[in-house]
Motif scaffolding. Structure first.
Motif, PDB file in Angstrom:
ATOM      1  N   ASP A   1       0.817  -1.221   0.000  1.00  0.00           N
ATOM      2  CA  ASP A   1       0.000   0.000   0.000  1.00  0.00           C
ATOM      3  C   ASP A   1       0.845   1.263   0.000  1.00  0.00           C
ATOM      4  OD1 ASP A   1      -2.525  -1.372   0.317  1.00  0.00           O
ATOM      5  OD2 ASP A   1      -1.938  -1.741   2.399  1.00  0.00           O
ATOM      6  N   VAL A   2       2.151   1.106   0.215  1.00  0.00           N
ATOM      7  CA  VAL A   2       3.004   2.275   0.426  1.00  0.00           C
ATOM      8  C   VAL A   2       3.918   2.466  -0.780  1.00  0.00           C
ATOM      9  CG1 VAL A   2       4.681   3.355   1.952  1.00  0.00           C
ATOM     10  CG2 VAL A   2       2.946   1.837   2.913  1.00  0.00           C
ATOM     11  N   PRO A   3       3.687   3.534  -1.512  1.00  0.00           N
ATOM     12  CA  PRO A   3       4.508   3.773  -2.695  1.00  0.00           C
ATOM     13  C   PRO A   3       5.796   4.484  -2.284  1.00  0.00           C
ATOM     14  CG  PRO A   3       2.926   5.530  -2.468  1.00  0.00           C
ATOM     15  CD  PRO A   3       2.726   4.611  -1.291  1.00  0.00           C
ATOM     16  N   HIS A   4       6.483   5.037  -3.267  1.00  0.00           N
ATOM     17  CA  HIS A   4       7.670   5.818  -2.957  1.00  0.00           C
ATOM     18  C   HIS A   4       7.274   7.043  -2.143  1.00  0.00           C
ATOM     19  CE1 HIS A   4      11.605   7.472  -3.203  1.00  0.00           C
ATOM     20  NE2 HIS A   4      11.146   8.588  -3.729  1.00  0.00           N
ATOM     21  N   LEU A   5       7.880   7.177  -0.977  1.00  0.00           N
ATOM     22  CA  LEU A   5       7.613   8.334  -0.126  1.00  0.00           C
ATOM     23  C   LEU A   5       8.858   9.206  -0.121  1.00  0.00           C
ATOM     24  CD1 LEU A   5       5.870   6.594   2.926  1.00  0.00           C
ATOM     25  CD2 LEU A   5       4.806   7.524   0.867  1.00  0.00           C
ATOM     26  N   ASP A   6       8.692  10.428  -0.539  1.00  0.00           N
ATOM     27  CA  ASP A   6       9.815  11.352  -0.655  1.00  0.00           C
ATOM     28  C   ASP A   6       9.745  12.329   0.512  1.00  0.00           C
ATOM     29  OD1 ASP A   6      11.955  12.771  -1.682  1.00  0.00           O
ATOM     30  OD2 ASP A   6      10.794  13.779  -3.253  1.00  0.00           O
ATOM     31  N   VAL A   7      10.898  12.648   1.080  1.00  0.00           N
ATOM     32  CA  VAL A   7      10.941  13.542   2.236  1.00  0.00           C
ATOM     33  C   VAL A   7      12.009  14.602   2.015  1.00  0.00           C
ATOM     34  CG1 VAL A   7      11.320  13.713   4.732  1.00  0.00           C
ATOM     35  CG2 VAL A   7      10.267  11.651   3.776  1.00  0.00           C
ATOM     36  N   VAL A   8      11.629  15.838   2.208  1.00  0.00           N
ATOM     37  CA  VAL A   8      12.601  16.937   2.196  1.00  0.00           C
ATOM     38  C   VAL A   8      12.637  17.522   3.601  1.00  0.00           C
ATOM     39  CG1 VAL A   8      13.148  19.233   1.318  1.00  0.00           C
ATOM     40  CG2 VAL A   8      12.233  17.483  -0.234  1.00  0.00           C
ATOM     41  N   LEU A   9      13.835  17.572   4.168  1.00  0.00           N
ATOM     42  CA  LEU A   9      14.001  18.133   5.503  1.00  0.00           C
ATOM     43  C   LEU A   9      14.641  19.505   5.374  1.00  0.00           C
ATOM     44  CD1 LEU A   9      15.463  14.863   7.056  1.00  0.00           C
ATOM     45  CD2 LEU A   9      13.116  15.694   7.303  1.00  0.00           C
ATOM     46  N   LEU A  10      13.851  20.542   5.592  1.00  0.00           N
ATOM     47  CA  LEU A  10      14.436  21.880   5.636  1.00  0.00           C
ATOM     48  C   LEU A  10      15.251  21.962   6.927  1.00  0.00           C
ATOM     49  CD1 LEU A  10      11.371  24.075   4.589  1.00  0.00           C
ATOM     50  CD2 LEU A  10      13.108  23.025   3.130  1.00  0.00           C
ATOM     51  N   ASP A  11      16.294  22.711   6.919  1.00  0.00           N
ATOM     52  CA  ASP A  11      17.132  22.787   8.114  1.00  0.00           C
ATOM     53  C   ASP A  11      17.098  24.223   8.616  1.00  0.00           C
ATOM     54  OD1 ASP A  11      18.673  21.273   9.888  1.00  0.00           O
ATOM     55  OD2 ASP A  11      20.538  22.035   9.032  1.00  0.00           O
ATOM     56  N   HIS A  12      16.192  24.488   9.537  1.00  0.00           N
ATOM     57  CA  HIS A  12      16.097  25.823  10.131  1.00  0.00           C
ATOM     58  C   HIS A  12      16.323  25.692  11.633  1.00  0.00           C
ATOM     59  CE1 HIS A  12      14.826  27.943   6.566  1.00  0.00           C
ATOM     60  NE2 HIS A  12      13.842  27.094   6.365  1.00  0.00           N
ATOM     61  N   PRO A  13      17.587  25.711  12.079  1.00  0.00           N
ATOM     62  CA  PRO A  13      17.866  25.564  13.507  1.00  0.00           C
ATOM     63  C   PRO A  13      17.024  26.556  14.313  1.00  0.00           C
ATOM     64  CG  PRO A  13      19.901  25.548  12.252  1.00  0.00           C
ATOM     65  CD  PRO A  13      18.798  25.895  11.283  1.00  0.00           C
ATOM     66  N   ASP A  14      16.456  26.067  15.416  1.00  0.00           N
ATOM     67  CA  ASP A  14      15.580  26.904  16.239  1.00  0.00           C
ATOM     68  C   ASP A  14      16.277  27.185  17.568  1.00  0.00           C
ATOM     69  OD1 ASP A  14      13.592  28.084  17.771  1.00  0.00           O
ATOM     70  OD2 ASP A  14      12.000  26.906  16.825  1.00  0.00           O
ATOM     71  N   ALA A  15      16.902  28.358  17.646  1.00  0.00           N
ATOM     72  CA  ALA A  15      17.702  28.689  18.831  1.00  0.00           C
ATOM     73  C   ALA A  15      16.833  28.941  20.056  1.00  0.00           C
ATOM     74  CB  ALA A  15      18.556  29.930  18.540  1.00  0.00           C
ATOM     75  N   LEU A  16      15.506  29.079  19.854  1.00  0.00           N
ATOM     76  CA  LEU A  16      14.622  29.301  21.000  1.00  0.00           C
ATOM     77  C   LEU A  16      14.090  27.995  21.573  1.00  0.00           C
ATOM     78  CD1 LEU A  16      12.716  32.271  19.382  1.00  0.00           C
ATOM     79  CD2 LEU A  16      14.162  32.432  21.412  1.00  0.00           C
ATOM     80  N   ALA A  17      14.299  26.902  20.838  1.00  0.00           N
ATOM     81  CA  ALA A  17      13.659  25.649  21.231  1.00  0.00           C
ATOM     82  C   ALA A  17      14.515  24.802  22.163  1.00  0.00           C
ATOM     83  CB  ALA A  17      13.287  24.845  19.992  1.00  0.00           C
ATOM     84  N   SER A  18      15.812  24.724  21.900  1.00  0.00           N
ATOM     85  CA  SER A  18      16.668  23.843  22.694  1.00  0.00           C
ATOM     86  C   SER A  18      18.127  24.192  22.404  1.00  0.00           C
ATOM     87  CB  SER A  18      16.412  22.369  22.339  1.00  0.00           C
ATOM     88  OG  SER A  18      16.795  22.118  21.004  1.00  0.00           O
ATOM     89  N   PRO A  19      19.047  23.782  23.293  1.00  0.00           N
ATOM     90  CA  PRO A  19      20.452  24.116  23.057  1.00  0.00           C
ATOM     91  C   PRO A  19      21.007  23.510  21.774  1.00  0.00           C
ATOM     92  CG  PRO A  19      20.209  22.703  25.002  1.00  0.00           C
ATOM     93  CD  PRO A  19      18.840  23.116  24.578  1.00  0.00           C
ATOM     94  N   THR A  20      20.430  22.375  21.344  1.00  0.00           N
ATOM     95  CA  THR A  20      20.896  21.792  20.093  1.00  0.00           C
ATOM     96  C   THR A  20      20.163  22.402  18.890  1.00  0.00           C
ATOM     97  OG1 THR A  20      19.282  20.009  20.214  1.00  0.00           O
ATOM     98  CG2 THR A  20      21.445  19.581  21.204  1.00  0.00           C
TER      99      THR A  20
END
Ligand code: MOS
Length: 740
Positions: A672-691
């Motif tokens: 049931d699962v075809p090709h699943l494509d994923v794009v990960l934007l990389d926007h570091p969030d300095a307000l969220a956590s030290p990493t």
């Protein structure tokens, strides 16, 4: 370490191993079978097998249980019934009785555990109990209970004083005045978490202390709730949950397997293990409530929303939580007039509770289809319509900005990559052989929740680093990302780092739930590593602030020492807890995404096949693109299930879910699962956590189902608003074959 100022540049930002595609470090253990799960542990000695017997009525009382025949059955060591105990206290945030007492609240509530030398003996004997019930009338139909439903304020986001309905401006006036209006009702079904590894626990007592191996997402909640349930001091309980074969929310809280293993082990004086066999899981444990959602949208001819109303209803046992399907609507789109709120009806069905992106997953299945419908009314492209109504601030608290929000970028990047420009706005306009083909899009949002999280990091004499925390890895990649964190902080490789998880004797971590695990647990390891770096610097007489850690060496100015040399002088330990200040209140911290789907619908049979999907995710700094991608494709797969197949069938007369196996409760399989494509934007969030990381797992599911639903509409011109979208609902409305 207190995190109450935006993260500055820190050693994580070197990104030598953090942010890199590191393969799962525990993967070989799992694929070789060397990773032993709760039911397979041998440390506690040979365990007897307990089989749970569930109640055969949905509501009422148990008058008597005759166990004579069961006790006489071969191999049987004991039978413990609910009448042997008073009602045990439930876990926090849970409503259903774990065990004890004569009151039956729901079908398959645990009524007894039968313990024998082998599983087969216990199962055979479990069928020999003779039970006398006194059945009571129950309420089983959500829509019927709507008139008696009560407000379910959004306390998770709004705090204890959250209003019954979140109101801004005057929605009714805006709706009356609007040039373009949409008013629709959407329903989502009851769903089961249906994780692969069933609930399982093994317990053994040493005097008045109990050790429990269990499959649980939240060790820190388990060690809070188990002592209460068993009526023993907290320090007498040790919980271990190093491997979890999927939880999906169902293992956030202790369930009856934990207490029955412990009670039986105590009664019999030997280790006992209890797994919930698949047929009882659907009704004994928790599920996602069905929802009924009414959405009204108001807009001017320019496409700007002037009003949003989202009112929802879900059901639960008395004292249970609502499925907060309206929460995301407060944050996703701008509009000056708004009214948003959930209600909850009391039902005598099994407990509903958190499952796979609770709230947002079913909520977006309504909101994002409504947005698609509204775009069509406005004759606007659905992506342009969404971007036009994007908001940089919390629409309910306009002076509160998002820490990072790149929804429009997700939509634009996705449109380009998916080939959105080829989409035909007119539905049922694309044909490929017997298939009607369509494309759909949906926005995704899921919050980033800060939770304190502790860890200990040892530099052992051997030179090896070890991370220790009660954090869990529920198949998400926690082992790997914690190794990456420690490796980055100390200038070594992930292969140099051992990670020990899921033991309540270790420092308390955030646990795995609500996609809060990754950011908080890596924050805890970051804090512990800062302490360890200080200890190393102190030993060497280096000023800690000026030390750099790289290539297995510590450097300060022209001085360099290898970590191995430092370690030889004796083990050093860094331990700390990351705690969060009010940045999460001052800024709305969320993750965003855009989901795209292309489906084919068989013009003759109505069969729906997902052809391809794309998710573009804005989830802060990506800690590990391999594990993050796996999380997202897992979520997209759950979206396929939610859109097209998952459905707990209710027997409204007898008050239970009829599904009792994975043949009757359909989830997507590989075909049931075809090709699943994923794009990960990389926007570091300095307000969220030290990493500068946020979570991503649940985001991957959000929006996936409505993107598919919108694609089905685009393919066929048939709008199905009651999920799942199965071919029986489509078939009689498909375009006539002559028109094709
Ligand atoms: Mo998640 S539903 O908080 O495991």
């Amino acid at each position: 370490m207190r995190f109450d100022e935006p993260a500055l540049r820190n050693p994580i930002d070197d990104l030598t191993v953090f942010g890199r595609p590191v393969a799962r470090i525990e993967g070989p253990l799992k694929v070789t079978g060397a990773a032993r799960y709760a039911y397979e542990r041998t440390e506690l000695g040979k365990a007897a097998y307990g089989v749970v017997v569930g109640a055969a009525i949905p509501k009422g009382r148990i008058r008597a249980i005759d166990r004579t025949a069961a006790l006489a059955s071969p191999g049987v060591l004991g039978v413990i019934t609910t009448l042997d105990h008073d009602r045990l206290p439930t876990a926090d945030m849970c409503a259903a009785t774990l065990f004890g007492g004569d009151v039956i609240q729901h079908h398959h509530q645990a009524m007894a555990v039968v313990v024998a030398d082998t599983f087969e003996q216990a199962r055979a004997a479990s069928r020999l109990l003779s039970v006398t019930y006194e059945r009571a009338e129950g309420r089983f139909v959500l829509a019927d209970e709507e008139p008696r439903a009560e407000a379910a304020p959004d306390t998770e986001n709004g705090g204890p004083d959250a209003p019954d309905i979140d109101v801004v401006g005057d929605f009714e006036a805006a709706f009356r005045a609007a040039l373009v209006r949409l008013e629709q009702t959407y329903t989502t079904p009851y769903e089961s978490p249906a994780m692969m590894e069933p609930h399982a626990s093994m317990a053994a007592w040493q005097g008045d202390h109990v050790t429990i191996w269990t499959s649980n997402q939240m060790v820190n909640w388990a060690v809070r709730d188990i002592p209460r349930a068993l009526g023993i001091p907290a320090e007498n309980v040790r919980v271990l949950s190093p491997y979890v074969g999927g939880g999906f929310g169902a293992k956030l809280f202790i369930r009856c397997d934990v207490v029955l293993a412990a009670l039986a082990a105590r009664a019999l004086g030997r280790p006992v293990k209890v797994t919930l066999h698949r047929p009882v899981i659907f009704n004994n444990t928790s599920h996602r409530s069905a929802t009924i959602q009414r959405i009204r949208l108001a807009a001017g001819s320019d496409g700007k929303l002037t009003g949003i109303s989202h009112r929802g209803l879900s059901g639960n046992l008395p004292g249970g939580l609502a499925e907060m399907a309206t929460s995301q609507t407060k944050l996703l789109y701008a509009a000056p007039n708004r009214e948003i709120g959930m209600r909850m009806a009391t039902l005598d069905l099994p407990e509903s509770n958190f499952m796979r992106a609770p709230g947002e997953a079913p909520g977006l299945m309504a909101l994002e289809v409504a947005m698609d419908e509204m775009a069509e009314k406005l004759a606007m492209d659905p992506i342009a319509f969404r971007i036009l109504n994007d908001t940089p601030v919390d629409p309910h608290v306009p002076n509160r900005r998002f820490s990072e929000r790149h929804l429009a970028e997700c939509l634009r990047v996705g449109a380009e990559r998916f080939g959105w420009s080829a989409r035909q706005a007119r539905p049922a306009g694309v044909r490929d052989g017997r298939w009607l083909v369509g494309m759909g899009v949906a926005s995704a949002i899921r919050n980033a929740i800060p939770m304190s999280s502790g860890a200990r990091v040892r530099l052992e004499r051997s030179g090896r680093l070890t991370v220790e925390t009660d954090m869990t890895d529920i198949g998400t990649g926690t082992y790997t990302i914690l190794a990456q964190t420690a490796a980055e902080m100390l200038g070594v490789t992930p292969a140099d780092v051992g990670v020990t998880l899921g033991d309540s004797n270790l420092p308390r971590a955030a646990g795995s739930g609500g996609q809060w695990g990754a950011a908080n647990a890596t924050g805890g390891v970051f804090a512990a590593c800062v302490k360890l770096r200080e200890a190393i610097a102190a030993r060497l007489g280096f000023p800690a602030a000026q030390c750099t850690f790289a290539d297995h060496h510590v450097r300060s100015g022209n001085d360099t020492t290898s970590l191995a040399e430092v370690a030889q002088r004796g083990e050093l330990i860094g331990e700390d807890l990351i705690e969060f200040g009010d940045l999460g209140k001052r800024f709305q911290q969320s993750t965003f995404g855009a989901q795209f789907a292309e489906v084919g619908v068989d013009a003759f049979t109505g069969e729906i096949r997902v052809r391809r999907m794309l998710a573009v995710c804005d989830a802060g700094r990506i800690i590990n693109p391999v594990t993050a991608r796996s999380q997202v494709i897992g979520g997209m797969t759950m979206g396929i299930g939610a859109a097209l197949m998952e459905d707990l069938g209710l027997d409204a007369k007898r008050g239970f879910f009829v599904n009792h196996d994975m043949a009757g409760y359909e989830v997507p399989v590989h075909a049931d699962v075809p090709h699943l494509d994923v794009v990960l934007l990389d926007h570091p969030d300095a307000l969220a956590s030290p990493t500068k990381a946020k979570g991503i797992g649940e985001l991957g599911m959000c929006g996936a189902a409505p993107a598919i639903a919108n694609a089905v509409y685009n393919a066929t011109g048939v709008r199905i608003r009651n999920y799942p979208i199965t071919l029986d609902k489509l078939l009689h409305e498909l375009p006539p074959l002559s028109a094709l």
